[in-house]
Write an enzyme that holds these catalytic residues in place. Structure first.
Site, PDB file in Angstrom:
ATOM      1  N   ARG A 322       0.898  -1.181   0.128  1.00 18.72           N
ATOM      2  CA  ARG A 322      -0.078   0.061  -0.097  1.00 18.72           C
ATOM      3  C   ARG A 322       0.947   1.315  -0.023  1.00 18.72           C
ATOM      4  NH1 ARG A 322      -2.979  -2.454  -1.798  1.00 18.72           N
ATOM      5  NH2 ARG A 322      -5.106  -3.199  -1.131  1.00 18.72           N
ATOM      6  N   GLU A 351      -3.341   7.495  -6.208  1.00 16.28           N
ATOM      7  CA  GLU A 351      -3.264   6.838  -7.556  1.00 16.28           C
ATOM      8  C   GLU A 351      -4.476   7.447  -8.326  1.00 16.28           C
ATOM      9  OE1 GLU A 351      -3.473   2.426  -6.818  1.00 16.28           O
ATOM     10  OE2 GLU A 351      -1.576   2.602  -5.677  1.00 16.28           O
ATOM     11  N   HIS A 370       0.335  -0.382 -10.435  1.00 15.01           N
ATOM     12  CA  HIS A 370      -0.321  -1.081  -9.648  1.00 15.01           C
ATOM     13  C   HIS A 370      -0.790  -2.337 -10.246  1.00 15.01           C
ATOM     14  CE1 HIS A 370      -3.128  -0.876  -5.774  1.00 15.01           C
ATOM     15  NE2 HIS A 370      -2.714  -2.034  -5.958  1.00 15.01           N
TER      16      HIS A 370
END
Length: 634
Positions: A322, A351, A370
């Site tokens: 994270r 993000e 990601h």
């Protein structure tokens, strides 16, 4: 203290008839509990007294889902089979998918409900849609806030997170609103671990920078000299599913692996050849650090200026967990100061990150958008895993991936399944034995087991007993998720005690006893010498049984409805009561008699398939040898 006389039972009257409507998710009697003096209050069903009446009658609050109510109604009034099918179709749950999900998962969802895929919803649009949805499936991009649960108005039953982390879901709000939150923690484990190793190797050998250089027409072999992995120390911060898989692969690359995780069992780490160490020891001795911890208030920006100052100069960091666990400004400074030689990041605080992000643009940082779970196999696996978890929740099944309910491994769930049923039914029986107007504040549960008390996880059983006590008398939406929360709201204190007995260790629990203190009982025989209402049950051949009421032993299968009678122990009583029920077309499924001694007092337990009417119960109460009785809905 609980009453020891039958007078409390002699003044009860029947509650109003249950009614059901398809416009609500629950259908209840109008006799709902309310909070008085911080206790769960039992509805007082007495409206007049009659000293000749020797019976009690209480009906559980009926709780049905919209699907059940609609289907039952359609089956009873419709003659056209197609109409019935159409009605059932209309009652299927609505499942909102707010981010892209693998097609295999979508197909699983469509076998049970109406699926609406609506991507890139604004928070306002999500709140508008959610009030007509029974389930919501998200990935990491959708924020499921308190406002979303408030807008759902109690309809939303489950939120599924297609992945592991649930920091984008307000768990406290979900719990308060009785919404189960499930995730898919296993399907993308290998993909995330592989991506972590890929970033580790790419960073060590400057793969991304060398690739960009050669595509720019350069040939800079001396500039991109890397470092070897073999013999280096890797600190795995968070030794869960992904972290342990990264450790296994790093060991295969010849690395020395240490780990920090305050909750990881040391024997599991040793089995992989990993030593568990303190946080400070891990970050101060590692050549490489791989992050695999969740984002919580305790881990938010845990990698700060102070943390980086404790690290070995030239350390390299990988983060596929994270973004919020790293203070990104602090990391940029550590990179500039040479404390951190390189970083490889798949996740960020925001993000996507800003285009002019100093961290993303740093020449010693390798970044990916990601991609931890982004393999074809993982995407399909996550889609199927979360779809099955959501459908299980909609069907009322227990979930081993629930994150705001008791977390129980699948094998333990299977073993405890019949005891879960027993626990809830004992809770329901206990609350029905409390006389109207009494406030329940204190409940004690005794688990008798041959196993070491530390080996018995009672969280699930405790939640089900709480559910059984509260649900029949509460106007709240009560389920396994919020049972403890609502109990606390209503002032219910539930204590537990584990008692070791000489029985089979193959059984997780020999028996469960529920005691309710400081209340009056509408069935005086359920009260023991200490003044508590006491009932006990066991599981026999996979079926829950009631084995004691007060000081009387019984043997009753907890199915259907139950009549408990205290009587003078004399011949012919079973026949007399059986005849009364038979004449009124009430089918008896079983009878059991328990007594303290011959020709004195006895309790007769009668299982009935149908609910006896008022006249039938009057007839039973008129039998001279019957001193008190109570009707219980299981």
């Amino acid at each position: 203290m609980a009453s020891t006389s039958a007078s409390a039972c002699a003044k009860s009257i029947f509650p109003s008839t249950l009614s059901a409507t398809s416009s609500s998710s629950t259908s209840t009697t109008s006799l709902l509990s309310f909070r008085t003096n911080n206790a769960i209050t039992i509805p007082n069903l007495s409206s007049h007294s009659n000293h000749q009446q020797r019976f009690c009658f209480v009906v559980n609050t009926a709780v049905k889902t919209t699907v059940d109510t609609t289907l039952t109604s359609s089956l009873s009034t419709t003659t056209n089979p197609n109409d019935t099918f159409d009605s059932f179709q209309a009652a299927k749950p609505t499942i909102l998918v707010s981010e892209k999900l693998g097609s295999a998962g979508i197909e699983v969802l469509r076998t049970f409900g109406h699926v609406e895929c609506a991507y890139d919803l604004s928070p306002e649009d999500l709140c508008k849609k959610i009030s007509s949805c029974d389930a919501l499936i998200v990935r990491s991009g959708t924020k499921v806030t308190r406002q979303v649960f408030e807008a759902a108005k109690g309809r939303l039953k489950v939120v599924g997170r297609a992945g592991v982390g649930i920091d984008n879901v307000d768990l406290q709000a979900a719990t308060e609103f009785g919404c189960l939150v499930v995730n898919a923690p296993t399907a993308n484990t290998i993909a995330a671990a592989e991506h972590g190793i890929a970033l580790l190797a790419a960073m060590a050998r400057n793969v991304a920078q060398a690739d960009a250089s050669i595509k720019a027409g350069k040939w800079e072999r001396s500039k991109y000299v890397g470092v070897s992995l073999v013999g280096k120390t890797l600190a795995v911060m968070g030794f869960g599913k992904v972290g342990s898989e990264v450790a296994r692969r790093a060991k295969g690359l010849g690395m020395n692996v240490i780990a920090h995780d305050p909750y990881a069992p040391a024997d599991r780490a040793r089995a992989v050849g990993v030593e568990l160490v303190s946080f400070d020891q891990a970050i101060s001795t590692a050549d490489f650090i791989s992050l695999h911890m969740p984002l919580t208030p305790a881990t938010n920006k845990i990698f700060s200026h102070q943390t980086f100052s404790l690290m070995k100069k030239g350390v390299r960091i990988v983060n596929v967990a994270r973004g919020g666990v790293i203070d990104e400004d602090a990391l940029v400074k550590a990179l500039d100061d040479g404390i951190v030689a390189q970083a490889a990041l798949d996740v960020f605080t925001e993000e996507p990150p800003a285009k002019d992000s100093k961290l993303v643009q740093h020449h010693n940082v390798t970044v990916t958008p990601h991609l931890g779970a982004s393999t074809k196999e993982a995407q399909e696996g996550v889609a199927i895993e979360i779809a099955e978890a959501v459908l299980g929740a909609l069907k009322g099944e227990l979930s081993s991936t629930a994150v705001n309910a008791p977390m129980v491994p699948p094998e333990v769930l299977s073993e405890l399944a019949p005891y879960v049923v027993l626990a809830e039914k004992l809770g329901r029986l206990a609350v029905q034995l409390v006389s109207g107007g009494s406030g329940i504040q204190s409940v004690k549960v005794l688990y008798r087991t041959a196993r070491d008390p530390d080996d018995l996880d009672t969280r699930l059983l405790r939640a089900m007993i709480t559910k059984g006590i509260i649900e029949p008398i509460s106007d709240a939406i009560v389920n396994l998720v919020n049972a403890d929360f609502i109990a606390k709201q209503k002032g219910l204190r539930l204590s537990e005690e584990r008692v070791v007995v000489d029985s089979s260790p193959d059984l997780p629990v020999d028996s469960i006893q529920v005691q309710v203190s400081n209340v009056e009982s509408k069935f005086a025989s359920a009260v023991v010498d200490g003044g508590q209402i006491s009932i006990e049950g066991k599981v026999k051949y996979g079926v829950p049984h009631l084995t004691s009421v007060g000081s009387f032993g019984v043997d009753v299968s907890l199915e259907g409805n139950l009549i408990l009678c205290r009587q003078v122990d004399q011949p012919g009583m079973i026949g007399r009561v059986g005849n009364i029920l038979g004449e009124e077309n009430v089918n008896v499924s079983f009878m059991s008699v328990g007594r303290t001694s011959r020709r004195k007092k006895a309790i007769m337990a009668i299982g009935v398939d149908e609910e006896p009417n008022k006249d039938t119960l009057h007839k039973i109460g008129s039998v001279p040898a019957i001193e008190e009785f109570v009707f219980l809905n299981l």
